[in-house]
Write an enzyme that holds these catalytic residues in place. Structure first.
Site, PDB file in Angstrom:
ATOM      1  N   GLN A 160      64.390  92.535   5.836  1.00  0.00           N
ATOM      2  CA  GLN A 160      65.313  91.753   5.003  1.00  0.00           C
ATOM      3  C   GLN A 160      65.588  90.467   5.771  1.00  0.00           C
ATOM      4  OE1 GLN A 160      66.714  91.632   1.992  1.00  0.00           O
ATOM      5  NE2 GLN A 160      67.875  89.846   2.606  1.00  0.00           N
ATOM      6  N   GLY A 289      70.722  95.109  -4.257  1.00  0.00           N
ATOM      7  CA  GLY A 289      70.166  95.496  -5.540  1.00  0.00           C
ATOM      8  C   GLY A 289      68.728  95.016  -5.574  1.00  0.00           C
ATOM      9  N   MET A 291      66.003  91.673  -3.820  1.00  0.00           N
ATOM     10  CA  MET A 291      65.809  90.499  -2.970  1.00  0.00           C
ATOM     11  C   MET A 291      64.563  89.783  -3.462  1.00  0.00           C
ATOM     12  SD  MET A 291      66.804  88.608  -0.472  1.00  0.00           S
ATOM     13  CE  MET A 291      65.933  87.057  -0.268  1.00  0.00           C
ATOM     14  N   GLU A 292      64.752  88.498  -3.746  1.00  0.00           N
ATOM     15  CA  GLU A 292      63.757  87.711  -4.479  1.00  0.00           C
ATOM     16  C   GLU A 292      62.563  87.259  -3.636  1.00  0.00           C
ATOM     17  OE1 GLU A 292      66.886  86.908  -3.656  1.00  0.00           O
ATOM     18  OE2 GLU A 292      67.148  84.784  -3.205  1.00  0.00           O
ATOM     19  N   ASN A 293      62.004  88.118  -2.810  1.00  0.00           N
ATOM     20  CA  ASN A 293      60.872  87.692  -1.989  1.00  0.00           C
ATOM     21  C   ASN A 293      59.744  87.223  -2.910  1.00  0.00           C
ATOM     22  OD1 ASN A 293      62.207  88.323   0.476  1.00  0.00           O
ATOM     23  ND2 ASN A 293      61.847  90.479   0.029  1.00  0.00           N
ATOM     24  N   HIS A 316      67.437  88.767 -12.814  1.00  0.00           N
ATOM     25  CA  HIS A 316      68.080  87.979 -11.760  1.00  0.00           C
ATOM     26  C   HIS A 316      67.067  87.584 -10.676  1.00  0.00           C
ATOM     27  CE1 HIS A 316      71.513  86.842  -9.123  1.00  0.00           C
ATOM     28  NE2 HIS A 316      70.667  87.203  -8.170  1.00  0.00           N
ATOM     29  N   GLU A 317      66.352  88.561 -10.153  1.00  0.00           N
ATOM     30  CA  GLU A 317      65.407  88.238  -9.066  1.00  0.00           C
ATOM     31  C   GLU A 317      64.279  87.346  -9.581  1.00  0.00           C
ATOM     32  OE1 GLU A 317      66.813  88.808  -6.446  1.00  0.00           O
ATOM     33  OE2 GLU A 317      68.154  90.422  -7.056  1.00  0.00           O
ATOM     34  N   HIS A 320      65.311  83.762  -9.637  1.00  0.00           N
ATOM     35  CA  HIS A 320      65.239  83.113  -8.318  1.00  0.00           C
ATOM     36  C   HIS A 320      63.882  82.432  -8.077  1.00  0.00           C
ATOM     37  CE1 HIS A 320      68.962  83.839  -6.199  1.00  0.00           C
ATOM     38  NE2 HIS A 320      68.925  85.141  -6.385  1.00  0.00           N
ATOM     39  N   GLU A 339      72.600  81.085  -6.054  1.00  0.00           N
ATOM     40  CA  GLU A 339      73.051  82.256  -6.814  1.00  0.00           C
ATOM     41  C   GLU A 339      73.723  81.915  -8.149  1.00  0.00           C
ATOM     42  OE1 GLU A 339      71.962  85.100  -6.226  1.00  0.00           O
ATOM     43  OE2 GLU A 339      71.291  84.935  -4.147  1.00  0.00           O
ATOM     44  N   ASP A 396      76.225  85.709   6.595  1.00  0.00           N
ATOM     45  CA  ASP A 396      76.283  86.968   5.861  1.00  0.00           C
ATOM     46  C   ASP A 396      77.728  87.450   5.649  1.00  0.00           C
ATOM     47  OD1 ASP A 396      74.539  88.857   4.619  1.00  0.00           O
ATOM     48  OD2 ASP A 396      75.357  90.330   6.026  1.00  0.00           O
ATOM     49  N   TYR A 404      78.251  83.525  -7.088  1.00  0.00           N
ATOM     50  CA  TYR A 404      77.613  84.081  -8.279  1.00  0.00           C
ATOM     51  C   TYR A 404      78.465  83.822  -9.525  1.00  0.00           C
ATOM     52  CZ  TYR A 404      74.739  86.967  -5.094  1.00  0.00           C
ATOM     53  OH  TYR A 404      73.875  87.403  -4.134  1.00  0.00           O
ATOM     54  N   ARG A 576      72.879 100.624  -0.668  1.00  0.00           N
ATOM     55  CA  ARG A 576      73.085  99.354  -1.371  1.00  0.00           C
ATOM     56  C   ARG A 576      74.501  98.868  -1.071  1.00  0.00           C
ATOM     57  NH1 ARG A 576      72.222  98.561  -7.903  1.00  0.00           N
ATOM     58  NH2 ARG A 576      72.718  96.337  -7.981  1.00  0.00           N
TER      59      ARG A 576
END
Ligand code: BES
Ligand code: ZN
Length: 625
Positions: A160, A289, A291-293, A316-317, A320, A339, A396, A404, A576
């Site tokens: 991450q 939930g 992560m937009e990798n 959502h992802e 991104h 976001e 973080d 958001y 999560r």
């Protein structure tokens, strides 16, 4: 005027012209040289020398839980004699410049940022190579034993990166303003497969050596790797799912609308620029939930509800891929640009596919989250500004859901003010104009004024929305008949009307979530018992419904229908952070810290470092080791 005199004057004029021209050039290179904004969370000095391409060659060792290898960078050097990278909890073995050993040093350790890795280079140095390995302190990596996976046979590893964790598995210039392309070769145990935020294999190979290519430049926080016993199943030519074998079919059904989502997104704001859109379902400890990798969204398995009811997370992802991955926040102070736009885009995708009712219910859930978040920050109003000041903070810890939900409300309010057609045209141009680049909040405000507000002669309190705490009074009002109805049903039951199941038989997940979240403060545990008897909510299989029900059980001291064991099981298996934090916060506000700690002592070992950090802080937990 004689000839020599005129030549003299002409040459003077030419000289002046030339000089002014030179100073223009100089100014431009100065501006060019200062193109990276001031950065709080990276030691890199990209205006001096910057990485452009990474060639990563690593081995993933599950026995020692270490990644080791070499990161070779192509660099762009602005006459600097050194290049500075970020590094945290890495062991740097040796460094080369254009293939020859060069001097390097690691500076003082900062708790949040790690250490600057300063490498000596020449004017003409083109590449640097770093041989290194990760250590047990790494924060990005989570090494899972077979018991912590779905299939319980093989170990698993995932990374991450966001916000500043990539530096704990790769030495890198870890600022969202920097973009690199990359190639990678990753060696893993022969029975496992590796995937990255790149062009990916679709099948295992017998050597356990996988090659990757990411041709679009991405910020370092989007570098990602997962290794495990996984298989692939396509949904369409350009979309599909990776999951452990036992999860593959379920995941494939759950995300069956992925291609339709990509099409809906493209219809709204322009072509999908990353060729492939796949997702990977990770083990339940995954701290987010989603992560937009790029090219490969990382997902929690808690999104698999069996009925596609939680797939706004995929929207959502996917969103991104435009807001965040294509157009990136310049610094983490500008996180809302990633976001807020993404939530707006997510809800537009959901509306396009499933209609306004569903979109407005999602928006209203966020609206209630916003009120709760504003309330939790009533003594810290600074934290409720869209533009943050994270000076001295770990991003973080400082980034919260204001980005958001207030970000969304700002954009929805703007949309209502200028009209949807005008707003959509503006957003489409915004993504196109800034593709593969970064913006600060100030850059955005300038762009907004020049391209939307001024041309349409619209007066709007942009500065109040962005730079002031709280929510301005011109906010859009969001309404939902379905939610009003759920509130009515709740009131009937609170008035002791008999349970009538026909009232709720067509409810979707969102109505249940709304119904449960709006139990009044003075509602008694008995009332929960009556509802639980009728609807068996303590055994809800939908993770969102279960989570809000558990929260209320803790708040109201309800212990019926085996709910305590369910809460413990949930907290031990799911990492999560949003879910886990919500439940531990409920324990805390109800003076049940001891009960929370009893569970946390068992569950902590299953959580990724980002969840551990949050919960350690929340419960003032001091590990005994
Ligand atoms: N990019 C975020 C996750 C993130 C944010 C990781 C900040 C690290 C630092 C991701 O897109 C996200 O927002 N996930 C949400 C999903 C949601 C709002 C639909 C989550 O994990 O809950
Ligand atoms: Zn997001």
């Amino acid at each position: 005027m004689n000839l020599s005199k005129s030549i003299f004057y002409i040459s003077i004029i030419l000289m002046v012209l030339n000089l002014s021209c030179q100073s223009e050039v100089k100014k431009e290179t100065q501006i060019e040289a200062q193109k990276y904004a001031k950065e709080l969370h990276s030691f890199a000095q990209p205006n001096e020398s910057v990485i452009k391409h990474l060639d990563l060659n690593i081995k993933v060792d599950f026995d020692t839980e270490i990644i080791s290898g070499t990161a070779t960078y192509d660099i762009e050097n602005n006459n600097a004699s050194e290049i500075v990278l970020d590094s945290k909890f890495l062991e740097i073995k040796s460094v080369t410049a254009d293939g020859k050993p060069t001097e390097f040093s690691l500076g003082d350790f900062d708790e949040n940022l790690g250490q600057p890795l300063t490498i000596k280079i020449n004017d003409d140095t083109k590449t640097i190579g770093i041989t290194y390995n990760t250590t047990e302190k790494t924060e990005a990596l989570q090494w899972l034993n077979p018991q912590q996976t779905a299939d319980k046979i093989h170990p698993f590893l995932f990374t991450q990166g966001q916000a500043i964790l990539t530096r704990t598995w790769i030495p890198i210039q870890d600022s969202p303003q920097i973009r690199i392309t990359y190639d990678a070769t990753v060696q893993v145990p022969k029975d496992l497969m590796a995937v990255m935020s790149a062009e990916n294999p679709k099948e295992k190979n017998s050597e356990g050596i996988y090659s990757f290519k990411m041709e679009q430049p991405i910020p370092p926080y989007l570098m990602a790797l997962a290794v495990g016993d996984i298989a692939y199943k396509a949904v369409s030519e350009r979309t599909g799912v990776y999951a452990e074998p036992s999860m593959l079919e379920k995941a494939h059904y759950e995300f069956g609308d992925m291609e339709n989502m990509v099409k809906a997104a493209e219809n709204l704001y322009g072509d999908y620029d990353w060729d492939q859109f796949d997702v990977i379902v990770l083990p339940p400890s995954f701290p987010f939930g989603g992560m937009e990798n790029p090219r490969l969204t990382f997902l929690t398995p808690t999104v698999i509800a069996g009925d596609r009811s939680l797939t706004s997370l995929i929207a959502h992802e996917l969103a991104h891929s435009w807001s965040g991955n294509l157009v990136t926040n310049a610094t983490w102070n500008d996180f809302w640009l990633n976001e807020g736009f993404t939530v707006y885009f997510e809800i537009r995708i959901m509306e396009a596919l499933y209609g306004k009712d569903r979109a407005n219910m999602i928006a209203l859930i966020g609206r209630q989250d916003l009120d709760e978040e504003l309330d939790s920050f009533k003594d810290e109003p600074e934290a409720t500004k869209l533009k943050l000041d994270l000076t001295g903070k770990n991003p973080d810890d400082g980034m919260n859901s204001i980005a958001y939900d207030k970000g969304y409300l700002f954009l929805r309010t703007l949309e209502e003010k200028v009209g949807r057609e005008t707003f959509d045209a503006f957003l489409k141009n915004y993504f196109e104009a800034h593709a593969f680049s970064t913006l600060t909040t100030e850059d955005f405000v300038t762009y907004l004024k020049t391209n939307l507000l001024e041309p349409n002669a619209v007066d709007f309190n942009v500065d109040e929305w962005i730079y002031q705490p709280g929510v301005p009074s011109n906010q859009a009002i969001i309404a939902s008949d379905k939610f009003s109805n759920a509130e009515k049903v709740l009131n009937r039951y609170l008035n002791n009307d008999p349970i009538d199941k026909s009232l709720t038989e067509d409810w979707t997940t969102l109505e249940w979530v709304h119904f449960i979240r709006n139990f009044p403060k003075d509602m008694a545990a008995d009332e929960m018992a009556r509802l639980d008897q009728a609807f068996d909510l303590s055994n809800a299989t939908n993770s969102h419904i279960a989570m809000v029900w558990f929260e209320k059980a803790i708040d109201k001291d309800y212990h019926g229908n085996g709910v305590d064991a369910k809460i413990e099981e949930f907290l031990i298996s799911v990492g999560r952070r949003w879910y886990v934090e919500t439940l531990f916060k409920a324990f805390k506000r109800n003076d049940k810290v001891e009960a929370a700690l009893e569970i946390y002592r068992k569950s902590r070992q299953n959580y990724h470092s980002v969840t551990v950090n949050t919960i350690d802080d929340l419960l003032n937990f001091e590990p005994t080791k």
